[in-house]
Design an enzyme around this catalytic site. Sequence first.
Site, short mmCIF file in Angstrom:
data_model
loop_
_atom_site.label_atom_id
_atom_site.label_comp_id
_atom_site.label_asym_id
_atom_site.label_seq_id
_atom_site.Cartn_x
_atom_site.Cartn_y
_atom_site.Cartn_z
N CYS A 94 42.77 42.62 29.74
CA CYS A 94 42.93 43.00 31.15
C CYS A 94 43.46 41.86 32.01
CB CYS A 94 41.59 43.47 31.72
SG CYS A 94 40.96 44.98 30.96
N HIS A 122 44.67 36.42 34.26
CA HIS A 122 43.94 37.09 33.18
C HIS A 122 42.48 37.28 33.58
CE1 HIS A 122 42.46 38.12 29.18
NE2 HIS A 122 43.73 38.37 28.87
N HIS A 123 41.95 38.46 33.29
CA HIS A 123 40.60 38.82 33.74
C HIS A 123 39.53 37.92 33.13
CE1 HIS A 123 37.74 41.22 35.78
NE2 HIS A 123 38.40 42.35 35.78
N SER A 124 39.83 37.27 32.02
CA SER A 124 38.85 36.37 31.40
C SER A 124 38.55 35.17 32.28
CB SER A 124 39.34 35.90 30.04
OG SER A 124 40.55 35.17 30.17
N GLY A 134 37.73 35.21 35.37
CA GLY A 134 36.69 35.51 36.35
C GLY A 134 36.72 36.96 36.75
#
Length: 482
Positions: A33, A143-145, A147
């Site tokens: 995501c 990139h959702h990783s 936060g």
Amino acid sequence: MGESDNNGKVSREEEEQPLSPASRLFHSPRFNCYIIAILGCNTKFKPDVIKSGLEQTLLKHPRFSSKLVADDGQRWTKTIVNLEDHVMVPDLDPNIDFADQFVEDYISDLTTKPMDLSKPLWELHLLNNKTSDAEAVGVFRIHHSMGDGASLISLLLACTRKTLDPEALPSVPENIRAGSTNSGGFWWFLSAFWSVLRLIWNTLVDVLLFGVTIMFMKDTKTPIKGAPGVEHNIKKFVHRTISLDDIKLVKNALNMTVNDVVLGVTQAGLSRYLNRRYGEGKADINGGEKQTKSNLPKSIRLRATILVNLRPTVGIQALANMMEKGSKTRWGNLIGYILLPFTIALQDNPLDYVRKAKATIDRKKRSLESICTFLGAVLVLRTFGVKVAAALTHKVLSNSTMAFSSMVGPLEEISFYGHPLAYIAPSVYGHPHALTIHFQSYVNKMTIALAVDPNAIPDPYQLCDDLEESLKLIHDAILKKV
């Protein structure tokens, strides 16, 4: 240009941080995501000014100056940042025809391009094209990783300043919980006891329904529900600005929250849109008045997944201090899920949409569903690994219909490194939904940001029209009551 520390050197002894369980999940192949934040600007961008500002702020945040290393366990490790690799300024014709469509297509094209894992997982695209509602458009892709969405948007706001006071951070209203009217005595004890029982019961029911959704319970196959593999399809991003004052008028008249109203507007807008889609191809004997006749199937099950940030949101001032002074603050994905059912039907009274939405939200507030889903995900991930956790999360999302979120924005106009902003339109893609709706307030406006799969929703502007018209009908119904 744009190194990550003052000396231009990064040693191997610098602090490394492992990825959180949720961040590891966001790197799985079925759940890759990204967060998109579209910034409409009232002036043309000056790339050098923005790069200089990023050096003084965003690059001092550890996530924005670290890359992902996965050789012996996934972790963030400090690296040197070359801003030329992260700030994209395409050479565009300033007089290009159909600029709105060009910007739309440019952002959609980003969803087909994965990020380079050898560098920090963020980028900023500066498009100096005049559109119908901005002089230029900036696009953050993160990139959702790195936060959760609320923390990342707060971090971006911490990089801005008030337009009328260039030294001041934006003012963002905080959620204030009503104080307890604890008067003691038997009735207070009885009320507290009943509240605890209701909390336990609601949590048990919600967790059971969540588990059943993982196993087999699917939403009704409506025109807006994505087909298998929807997470890999190209996405289209559109937005519409409506009046926050109109929303507040409804909120105050019905003694609700802004979130209650926007969910009610969403229920109403989706009902109108789906009624039109189900009525396509049918003979219209009412001379074009299809919206007055229900074409909707009975008992549509349509649920939105909502990500709940379980860690108290870091304040903008704390984030600004972290970037300016290097102070510590807690960071990372600490999120749970809730499944929010929508009532899809044509209501005779427009106010019934918001009343039903409020009842549903109030019921969810008396549940620990988000905490339980977070703890369950951590347990599964640590016991069975990322693949199993990602498969279960994917199953929940693919068995629901859409994603929904909303966020409170600045009370005054703000500038992004000296560039006044016209609007903020955040969204997300890479999850198995054909529709994501995000509401973002800014001064006296509310921006509705849609991310859609064009295969399921080929006419997203019609959905924007239906959401806007729904607010108008609800607003007018309030005025008639006065």
